[in-house]
Design an enzyme around this catalytic site. Structure first.
Site, mmCIF file in Angstrom:
data_model
loop_
_atom_site.group_PDB
_atom_site.id
_atom_site.type_symbol
_atom_site.label_atom_id
_atom_site.label_comp_id
_atom_site.label_asym_id
_atom_site.label_seq_id
_atom_site.Cartn_x
_atom_site.Cartn_y
_atom_site.Cartn_z
ATOM 1 N N GLU A 1 -5.506 -10.167 -2.179
ATOM 2 C CA GLU A 1 -6.519 -10.348 -1.245
ATOM 3 C C GLU A 1 -7.635 -10.109 -1.483
ATOM 4 O OE1 GLU A 1 -5.095 -7.250 1.763
ATOM 5 O OE2 GLU A 1 -2.779 -7.339 1.114
ATOM 6 N N GLU B 1 0.759 -1.196 0.103
ATOM 7 C CA GLU B 1 0.030 -0.079 0.135
ATOM 8 C C GLU B 1 1.010 1.208 0.007
ATOM 9 O OE1 GLU B 1 -2.801 -0.776 3.350
ATOM 10 O OE2 GLU B 1 -3.417 -2.389 2.506
#
Length: 406
Positions: free
Chosen positions: A248, A136
């Site tokens: 994910e 991220e």
């Protein structure tokens, strides 16, 4: 006699359930899940790729400076290796779940600690298949109090705007020569503008040959967008000519039918994209991170929800192997020189996704993800001989050439 036959039938059924193979067993792509105490039961019946859920985060391992707790990370790594499953390390650096003690150190001390952390991971886990260096970078960089606060120690924005990312990958590239380096981000599939910035980062890393795989998270709050949007983003990421990993994935299930219909809409789009090499679910049993949204595939009573049965049947029946190249395109392919020594070039009318060399015994000698019209550096020490080179294009075509290596 009837009673004995019934007992035999039930025992055979139990044995078959016990021996159930992972859903993507024998497939070109992997289908994995996270390793944690709530998710490990019956893992082998469904998944063939392992990612530690929280155990690999720096704050989980070194919550106290110079005191390492490897227990849960060891369990995930050893489980993957014992079962010959692909292992993805999650994650070296991130703006979350980082050690609080590092925040007050000087930039110089922080950089020393980052290197020490990477060295410790590299020494303990020499056979990482995929290494998530940064998680991220756009949404949660390690910048400011509560986020690790070592953004400046890695170079901050620098001249590129993303120097801290480049520094992190340079350090990882030195320490993990055998792992494929991955970057990972969320709110990409649903946001073409954010995807454009993400691609910019990936291309900066590519210029220095610091990245092997583009990771894109598939959490439920990103896949509520249209399939057209998600497909467009995947195509944009694929223009980097790097493989894509959906890292994910979770699909909420307020009801069985809601979850089933969303799986039928979302999963094939991701699974069948030619640049996607595998998908990791972010849990499949109760206790996963989206537990209130009922994203689990095994119900609270231990039964399989309908989406899980559909998933197994779909993956087993869907062929995602590269498509054969149309005959009239074969003449457009150029591989030179042949014989080759040290390096060679592959040129074609569309982007090349990968080049794989297979020796005459069937062993893969090397695999490289490349650009079209790109130079391929053959690995040092590659034995002289004749090899079958398999070339896969970004659109899913595949063709072969026999090349002699000097």
């Amino acid at each position: 006699m009837i009673r004995n036959s019934l007992i035999t039938f039930l025992l055979l059924g139990a044995i078959l359930v016990q021996a159930q193979s992972p859903i993507a067993d024998g497939k070109e792509k992997f289908l994995g899940s996270v390793h944690s105490s709530s998710q490990i039961k019956d893992f082998e019946k469904y998944w063939n790729q392992v990612t530690p859920e929280n155990a690999g985060k720096w704050g989980s391992v070194e919550g106290t400076r110079d005191s390492y707790n490897w227990t849960q990370l060891d369990a995930a790594y050893n489980f993957a290796k014992d079962n010959a499953y692909i292992f993805r390390f999650h994650v070296l650096l991130w703006g979350n779940q980082q050690p609080t003690w590092i925040e007050s150190l000087s930039d110089e001390e922080q950089l020393e600690e980052i290197i020490e952390w990477m060295d410790a991971v590299a020494e303990r886990y020499p056979d990482i298949d995929y290494l998530e260096v940064i998680n991220e970078p756009l949404n949660d960089p390690p910048n400011g109090a509560g986020n690790g606060n070592y953004f400046k120690a890695l170079g901050g924005t620098g001249t590129s705007g993303f120097e801290w990312i480049l520094t992190a990958y340079r350090l990882a590239n030195e320490r993990f020569p055998n792992a494929k380096l991955v970057i990972n981000e969320y709110n990409i599939l649903n946001n073409p503008n954010r995807a454009t910035t993400y691609v910019k980062i990936v291309n900066l890393l590519k210029e220095e040959e610091l990245i092997d795989v583009v990771g894109v998270q598939g959490h439920a709050f990103t896949t509520t967008t249209t399939n057209e949007t998600m497909e467009g983003v995947l195509d944009k990421l694929a223009e980097t000519e790097l493989p894509i990993m959906v890292t994910e994935l979770d699909i909420d299930g307020p009801t069985d039918n809601d979850q089933l219909q969303d799986y039928k809409r979302i999963f094939p789009l991701l699974w069948e994209h030619p640049s996607v090499i595998g998908i990791t679910l972010w849990g499949f049993r109760p206790g996963l991170w989206r537990n209130p949204q009922k994203a689990y595939l095994i119900d609270i009573d231990g039964s399989e929800r309908p989406a899980l049965g559909w998933l197994r049947e779909y993956v087993e029946e869907t062929d995602t192997s590269p498509k054969p190249l149309r005959e009239n395109l074969l003449n457009e392919l150029t591989i030179y020189p042949n014989p080759a020594k040290g390096e060679m070039n592959v040129s074609f009318h569309e982007a090349i996704r990968s080049v794989k060399a297979i020796d005459m015994t069937g062993k893969v000698a090397f695999e490289s993800f490349v650009l079209s019209d790109s130079k391929i550096n053959l690995p040092e020490g590659m034995s002289a001989g004749t090899y079958i080179f398999q070339i896969s294009t970004i659109s899913g075509n595949q063709f072969t050439r026999r090349i002699k290596v000097l």
